[in-house]
Design an enzyme around this catalytic site. Sequence first.
Site, short mmCIF file in Angstrom:
data_model
loop_
_atom_site.label_atom_id
_atom_site.label_comp_id
_atom_site.label_asym_id
_atom_site.label_seq_id
_atom_site.Cartn_x
_atom_site.Cartn_y
_atom_site.Cartn_z
CB ILE A 94 -0.78 0.10 1.25
CG1 ILE A 94 -1.80 -1.09 1.18
CG2 ILE A 94 -1.16 1.40 1.47
CD1 ILE A 94 -3.03 -0.63 1.93
CG ASN A 95 0.21 4.59 -2.70
OD1 ASN A 95 -0.43 5.33 -1.47
ND2 ASN A 95 0.12 4.86 -3.77
CG ASP A 147 -13.49 -13.15 -22.30
OD1 ASP A 147 -13.83 -12.27 -21.45
OD2 ASP A 147 -13.62 -14.30 -22.04
CG ASP A 196 -12.94 -28.41 -22.66
OD1 ASP A 196 -14.14 -28.33 -21.96
OD2 ASP A 196 -12.79 -28.85 -23.86
CD1 TRP A 245 -10.90 -13.99 -10.96
CD2 TRP A 245 -13.02 -13.99 -10.09
NE1 TRP A 245 -11.99 -13.43 -11.90
CE2 TRP A 245 -13.15 -13.42 -11.39
CE3 TRP A 245 -14.06 -13.96 -9.38
CZ2 TRP A 245 -14.14 -12.73 -11.61
CZ3 TRP A 245 -15.26 -13.34 -9.79
CH2 TRP A 245 -15.30 -13.01 -10.99
CG ASP A 304 -8.27 -13.90 -17.94
OD1 ASP A 304 -9.35 -13.93 -18.56
OD2 ASP A 304 -7.72 -14.71 -16.97
CD1 TRP A 341 -14.59 -9.34 -14.81
CD2 TRP A 341 -16.12 -10.72 -15.73
NE1 TRP A 341 -15.23 -9.78 -13.80
CE2 TRP A 341 -16.04 -10.52 -14.08
CE3 TRP A 341 -16.89 -11.40 -16.73
CZ2 TRP A 341 -17.04 -11.61 -13.73
CZ3 TRP A 341 -17.91 -12.15 -15.72
CH2 TRP A 341 -17.78 -12.47 -14.55
CB THR A 342 -11.03 -11.05 -20.51
OG1 THR A 342 -10.02 -11.33 -19.37
CG2 THR A 342 -10.26 -11.30 -21.86
N1 DQQ Z 1 -11.64 -14.46 -16.68
C1 DQQ Z 1 -12.24 -15.55 -18.03
C2 DQQ Z 1 -12.59 -14.55 -18.77
C3 DQQ Z 1 -13.19 -13.46 -18.02
C4 DQQ Z 1 -12.24 -13.32 -16.86
C5 DQQ Z 1 -11.15 -16.39 -18.23
C6 DQQ Z 1 -12.78 -12.80 -15.59
O1 DQQ Z 1 -13.66 -15.47 -19.65
O2 DQQ Z 1 -13.46 -12.37 -18.57
O3 DQQ Z 1 -10.24 -16.74 -17.63
O4 DQQ Z 1 -11.73 -12.55 -14.65
#
Ligand code: DQQ
Length: 581
Positions: free
Chosen positions: A20-21, A174, A262, A73, A49, A108-109
């Site tokens: 932590i800064n 994504d 998978d 997560w 990711d 997210w991604t």
């Molecule tokens: N991680 C998944 C993605 C999603 C992200 C793949 C969420 O599908 O957008 O590991 O952290």
Amino acid sequence: SIVSSKYRTAYHFQPPKNWINVSDPTFFFLSFKILINRQSFQICDYSKDPNGPMYYNGIYHQFYQYNPNGSLWGNIVWGHSISTDLINWIRLDPAIERTSPSDINGCWTGSTTILKGHQPAIIYTGADTQMRQVQNIVFPKNVSDPYLRDWIKPDNNPLIQPIGQGLNSKQFRDPTTGWIGPDGLWRIAVGAELNGYSAALLYKSEDFVNWTRVDHPLYSSNASTMWECPDFFAVLPGKNSGLDLSIAIPDGAKHVLKMSLDNCDKYMIGVYDLKNDAFVPDTVLEDRRLWSRIDYGNYYASKSFFDSKKGRRIIWGWTNETDSSSDDVAKGWAGIHAIPRTIWLDSNSKQLLQWPVEEIESLRREEVSRQGLELKQGDLFEIKGIDTLQASFFSVADPARGFLEQADVEIDFELTSIDSADPFDPSWLLDIEKHCREADASVHGSVGPFGLVVLASDNMEEHTSVHFRVYKSQAKYMILMCSDLRKSSLRTELYTPAYGGFFELDLEKEKTISLRTLIDRSAVESFGGGGRVCIMARVYPVALIDGSTRMYAFNNGTSNVRVHQLKAWSMRRAQVNLKKG
Ligand code: DQQ
């Protein structure tokens, strides 16, 4: 459980420990927590990711799924690091945080696209107030900031909502880097579940902001139910022949559709049918266990980008921890990225090849080399280095072994006889890991197993084996590469599979099988057959803690193999710094 900072990788990308800064208001609150539990001061890092990798105005940008508050997560934002060489990184403040109704539950991604006028844009998935998955855009606040520190959300987010027949609003994410479609309009693909089956949904736009769904997916398959992290790009044979998607595709190019499912990253090679605005794979395999994989080990959610600096396509993949989550909390970090790899098309246009970016060689230090080593059945040749510098730092018992925790090894095996190769059974392709478990390094074959034993303890109780077996299948040879982690550690509660992948070689022409393995403490990343099969793996040996590991070349097959050339280098630690302000 034994947890040690010695498992933290030295040159595989991960965010630096997030301290932590002092300016942070929660600092004082946390300081009380320190009295109770030291771990709380060292806020854990959870990175996942790779997101939106790009090269822009002389800087490589690496974004990533990041939880700044814990090592599991959750609270996902876009971490942001920059580099000029893909090896040494400066960590900036997160680029996208959970500040709007369309991403309050997670940023997210997604991917970056460099639009006309050299203007970068990021489209990413947001988990909105109702936990629906929607697609948002951000633009740099100031493109003349070389670090692109700040990104601005326009108020018309989300651009794309999961509405439309057959769509599942919780399986819609994504978005890919954009490309120019046959009508001159922008395209992106989004991973989805459409009417219960996996699809790369296709959207088109004139201005990259207003999107309409195309009446068919780029590609879909009833062989699976959902694809995460799709990627769509063109490839040519040859390492430095990367293609950006916004130019006309040259003759001889193929298109690749990559998807995550998978717990693997798989891909198909085919053509982008411009007339029908659709991807058409060269071969359709009903059984997805037979689909080619980017990596046959611990590798997921990969993203590629065109590196205009060197005219190559680079792919980044995420590798998670395979110890327990309580170890991750105790360790204070979780998640690394595999070494960035150049990725291109094999000369027969049948598979992709990958190789660590050449910049990684800048970390090589002490070199040991050996030529013309004959390995009979049962031979074990120890690879020792004279590494005084490292030894003085770590005062390991035997200076020759100091360098083995961080090493880059290239070895090629010349086969003396291939006629005796055992017959290939195509059923092995349906469960290669099962075959690697059964045909392990101790099971004699006619040609193989031969390869490397790395991160081995003195008495070999702990060791990781990366080895080949040669099989004959009618007129061709199938090479099995295994990365067997089952004896990698005396610790329990670890995930220790035997990974495996097959590749074809014309051994009539070339009787040499090459192996390159990057060892980085708890990471063992291998490239077989010049990058035909890649296996990324995580190991947590106890021997690593007291710095007493050994490395060997071995042969346990009936026929001899000759080590034509063996080179091993110790690897320096990459620079990873925090950038304040
Ligand atoms: N991680 C998944 C993605 C999603 C992200 C793949 C969420 O599908 O957008 O590991 O952290």
